[in-house]
Design a protein around this motif. Structure first.
Motif, mmCIF file in Angstrom:
data_model
loop_
_atom_site.group_PDB
_atom_site.id
_atom_site.type_symbol
_atom_site.label_atom_id
_atom_site.label_comp_id
_atom_site.label_asym_id
_atom_site.label_seq_id
_atom_site.Cartn_x
_atom_site.Cartn_y
_atom_site.Cartn_z
ATOM 1 N N PRO A 31 5.076 17.287 -2.007
ATOM 2 C CA PRO A 31 4.221 17.927 -1.006
ATOM 3 C C PRO A 31 4.442 17.336 0.389
ATOM 4 O O PRO A 31 4.996 16.246 0.514
ATOM 5 C CB PRO A 31 2.804 17.608 -1.508
ATOM 6 N N PRO A 32 4.011 18.061 1.422
ATOM 7 C CA PRO A 32 4.128 17.514 2.787
ATOM 8 C C PRO A 32 3.434 16.155 2.876
ATOM 9 O O PRO A 32 2.502 15.873 2.117
ATOM 10 C CB PRO A 32 3.400 18.545 3.655
ATOM 11 N N ASP A 33 3.875 15.340 3.836
ATOM 12 C CA ASP A 33 3.375 13.955 3.911
ATOM 13 C C ASP A 33 1.855 13.859 3.977
ATOM 14 O O ASP A 33 1.262 12.956 3.388
ATOM 15 C CB ASP A 33 3.980 13.241 5.130
ATOM 16 N N ASP A 34 1.223 14.795 4.690
ATOM 17 C CA ASP A 34 -0.235 14.667 4.810
ATOM 18 C C ASP A 34 -0.958 15.137 3.545
ATOM 19 O O ASP A 34 -2.176 15.101 3.467
ATOM 20 C CB ASP A 34 -0.761 15.394 6.066
ATOM 21 N N ASP A 35 -0.194 15.562 2.546
ATOM 22 C CA ASP A 35 -0.787 15.971 1.271
ATOM 23 C C ASP A 35 -0.137 15.210 0.106
ATOM 24 O O ASP A 35 -0.085 15.687 -1.015
ATOM 25 C CB ASP A 35 -0.564 17.486 1.106
ATOM 26 N N SER A 36 0.400 14.025 0.422
ATOM 27 C CA SER A 36 1.124 13.228 -0.579
ATOM 28 C C SER A 36 0.348 11.933 -0.850
ATOM 29 O O SER A 36 0.531 10.928 -0.166
ATOM 30 C CB SER A 36 2.532 12.911 -0.048
ATOM 31 N N PRO A 37 -0.534 11.947 -1.856
ATOM 32 C CA PRO A 37 -1.435 10.800 -2.037
ATOM 33 C C PRO A 37 -0.734 9.489 -2.380
ATOM 34 O O PRO A 37 -1.266 8.413 -2.120
ATOM 35 C CB PRO A 37 -2.343 11.240 -3.193
ATOM 36 N N ASN A 38 0.462 9.575 -2.971
ATOM 37 C CA ASN A 38 1.103 8.341 -3.465
ATOM 38 C C ASN A 38 2.073 7.693 -2.493
ATOM 39 O O ASN A 38 2.451 6.526 -2.668
ATOM 40 C CB ASN A 38 1.861 8.634 -4.765
ATOM 41 N N SER A 39 2.518 8.450 -1.488
ATOM 42 C CA SER A 39 3.633 7.966 -0.658
ATOM 43 C C SER A 39 3.363 6.633 0.040
ATOM 44 O O SER A 39 4.195 5.733 0.007
ATOM 45 C CB SER A 39 3.993 9.000 0.414
ATOM 46 N N LYS A 40 2.180 6.525 0.658
ATOM 47 C CA LYS A 40 1.929 5.355 1.500
ATOM 48 C C LYS A 40 2.055 4.066 0.679
ATOM 49 O O LYS A 40 2.773 3.136 1.065
ATOM 50 C CB LYS A 40 0.534 5.468 2.126
ATOM 51 N N GLN A 41 1.370 4.045 -0.467
ATOM 52 C CA GLN A 41 1.403 2.831 -1.284
ATOM 53 C C GLN A 41 2.801 2.598 -1.866
ATOM 54 O O GLN A 41 3.282 1.459 -1.906
ATOM 55 C CB GLN A 41 0.363 2.946 -2.405
ATOM 56 N N SER A 42 3.460 3.683 -2.292
ATOM 57 C CA SER A 42 4.804 3.520 -2.862
ATOM 58 C C SER A 42 5.781 2.994 -1.809
ATOM 59 O O SER A 42 6.699 2.243 -2.132
ATOM 60 C CB SER A 42 5.329 4.839 -3.418
ATOM 61 N N MET A 43 5.577 3.372 -0.558
ATOM 62 C CA MET A 43 6.454 2.857 0.505
ATOM 63 C C MET A 43 6.105 1.398 0.800
ATOM 64 O O MET A 43 6.992 0.577 1.030
ATOM 65 C CB MET A 43 6.374 3.745 1.738
ATOM 66 N N ALA A 44 4.810 1.064 0.753
ATOM 67 C CA ALA A 44 4.417 -0.331 0.999
ATOM 68 C C ALA A 44 4.996 -1.238 -0.089
ATOM 69 O O ALA A 44 5.310 -2.399 0.158
ATOM 70 C CB ALA A 44 2.899 -0.442 1.035
ATOM 71 N N TRP A 45 5.164 -0.698 -1.296
ATOM 72 C CA TRP A 45 5.716 -1.477 -2.409
ATOM 73 C C TRP A 45 7.250 -1.367 -2.493
ATOM 74 O O TRP A 45 7.850 -1.739 -3.507
ATOM 75 C CB TRP A 45 5.110 -0.991 -3.723
ATOM 76 N N ASN A 46 7.860 -0.789 -1.498
ATOM 77 C CA ASN A 46 9.329 -0.651 -1.463
ATOM 78 C C ASN A 46 9.873 0.103 -2.677
ATOM 79 O O ASN A 46 10.973 -0.189 -3.156
ATOM 80 C CB ASN A 46 10.021 -2.017 -1.368
ATOM 81 N N ILE A 47 9.075 1.035 -3.182
ATOM 82 C CA ILE A 47 9.612 1.918 -4.246
ATOM 83 C C ILE A 47 10.246 3.106 -3.528
ATOM 84 O O ILE A 47 11.453 3.317 -3.603
ATOM 85 C CB ILE A 47 8.491 2.368 -5.215
#
Ligand code: FAQ
Length: 341
Positions: free
Chosen positions: A226-242
């Motif tokens: 989904p678009p970034d503003d509708d992507s609940p997992n992205s922020k944390q997954s990026m913070a964890w370098n996944i």
């Protein structure tokens, strides 16, 4: 992009020492968290026996198992064309490609198992319809040209999304992705070559290639999520370098890659709004039907029930193989015990 993203992982920070063995649970957790934070800050790797936050483990299990299921369900649209490939050469290539996808599924199930879930459990979840797999595999492959469009667009999108995952912070996942990406780039070239040949063939063949590209283009763009503003997992997954890049960032890169390649194919993208935005330095595309995406994720895409039913059938048909393999393995263990005694 590939060379940059495949750069080697820096040296590992030192793991908490065994001297911690006598400490209380609270102290062990604190040491584990400190180690984990250091690994993240150093952009290094977590390995299966390292301490990791429960939510990190859960996120990885979710993503890796979904990815594994995608590879396995993703065999179906192309397997459907093996018996109808237009020549022996094409049949051999397609069989090898579909077999590669099975291999990718196995590497990924193995990586997921290192996080503590059994492959049987993951497979049961898939068959019960409880697990996700990529939206893209719920669309039908209608003509031979779809084999070209799947290779070029679907494997192309997969590579664009997965090359950054070679640097994922979880060791077994990142290592599996290196091998998978090598094979996926070969897959993409074979898809491109099918389309190129059709595009240079008769007008009807060229039209068949264009029609396949028209049908697979938007679903391939939606593979990035989904678009970034509708992507609940992205922020944390990026913070964890996944995840290394957001869904929209990768989608935009993919569009840029396709714009160049479609010219060589002599075909067009079914999107009059594709353009390079000089201000943002990003590729833009026309609107996507996110309601359709949600419907597919909810199990109401064109082929969802067919794909799951086929997987259930294959699982049932393979029961005797699993039984035979388990029985053979048990015999081997007994023999070794007898030998040791
Ligand atoms: N389909 O918050 P986000 C291939 C779900 S392999 C279905 O953005 P995330 C090779 C997502 O799970 C293709 N569901 O999620 C091949 C989440 O739901 P949940 C597979 C999707 O994880 C070629 C919710 O939406 N590749 O093609 C999709 O941060 C030819 C919210 O989304 C991978 O799995 C979707 N497209 O980002 C094989 C790559 N997109 O779990 C055969 C690894 C999103 O919270 C033939 N995965 N959702 O209930 C990833 O990179 C990420 O998981 C994303 C999604 C980017 C897919």
């Amino acid at each position: 992009m590939a060379a940059q993203n495949l750069q080697s992982v820096p040296d590992q920070p030192a793991a908490p020492q065994e001297a911690n063995a006598g400490q209380g649970q609270g102290q062990l957790e604190a040491d584990g968290q400190a180690y984990f934070d250091r690994v993240m800050a150093d952009d290094s790797r977590i390995e299966p026996k390292d301490w990791m936050p429960a939510a990190y483990r859960k996120t990885l299990l979710r993503q890796i198992s979904q990815h594994a299921h995608s590879e396995i369900i993703g065999m179906q649209p192309e397997a459907n064309w093996i018996s109808r490939a237009p020549s022996l050469k094409r049949k051999a290539i397609l069989m090898a490609k579909v077999q590669d996808e099975a291999g990718h599924g196995l590497y990924l199930y193995s990586a997921a198992e290192t996080l503590g879930q059994s492959r049987d459990q993951m497979m049961d979840d898939l068959i019960a319809g409880k697990a996700r797999y990529s939206s893209i595999f719920n669309y039908p492959a209608l003509t031979w040209a779809d084999m070209g469009a799947i290779g070029w667009l679907v494997d192309g999108a997969a590579i664009c999304n997965q090359v950054p995952l070679c640097r994922a912070s979880y060791g077994p996942y990142g290592r599996a992705m290196v091998r998978i990406c090598k094979e996926e780039s070969f897959h993409q070239r074979q898809g491109f070559e099918i389309l190129l040949e059709l595009s240079n063939g008769t007008p009807a063949q060229k039209q068949m290639a264009q029609d396949a590209v028209n049908r697979w283009y938007a679903p391939a763009l939606m593979m990035f999520g989904p678009p970034d503003d509708d992507s609940p997992n992205s922020k944390q997954s990026m913070a964890w370098n996944i995840k290394r890049f957001s869904n929209d960032e990768l989608r935009s890169r993919f569009v840029g890659m396709m714009v160049e390649q479609v010219r060589v194919l002599g075909l067009t993208l079914p999107d009059s709004e594709v353009r390079f935005n000089e201000d943002t330095r990003k590729w833009e595309h026309g609107p996507l039907d996110w309601n359709e995406f949600k419907e597919v994720l909810a199990g109401r895409g064109p082929c969802n029930s067919q794909r799951l039913e086929r997987r259930r059938q294959a699982h049932d048909d393979g029961a005797w193989v699993r039984e035979a393999a388990a029985s053979y393995a048990a015999k081997q263990v007994n023999k070794q015990k007898e030998y040791a005694a």
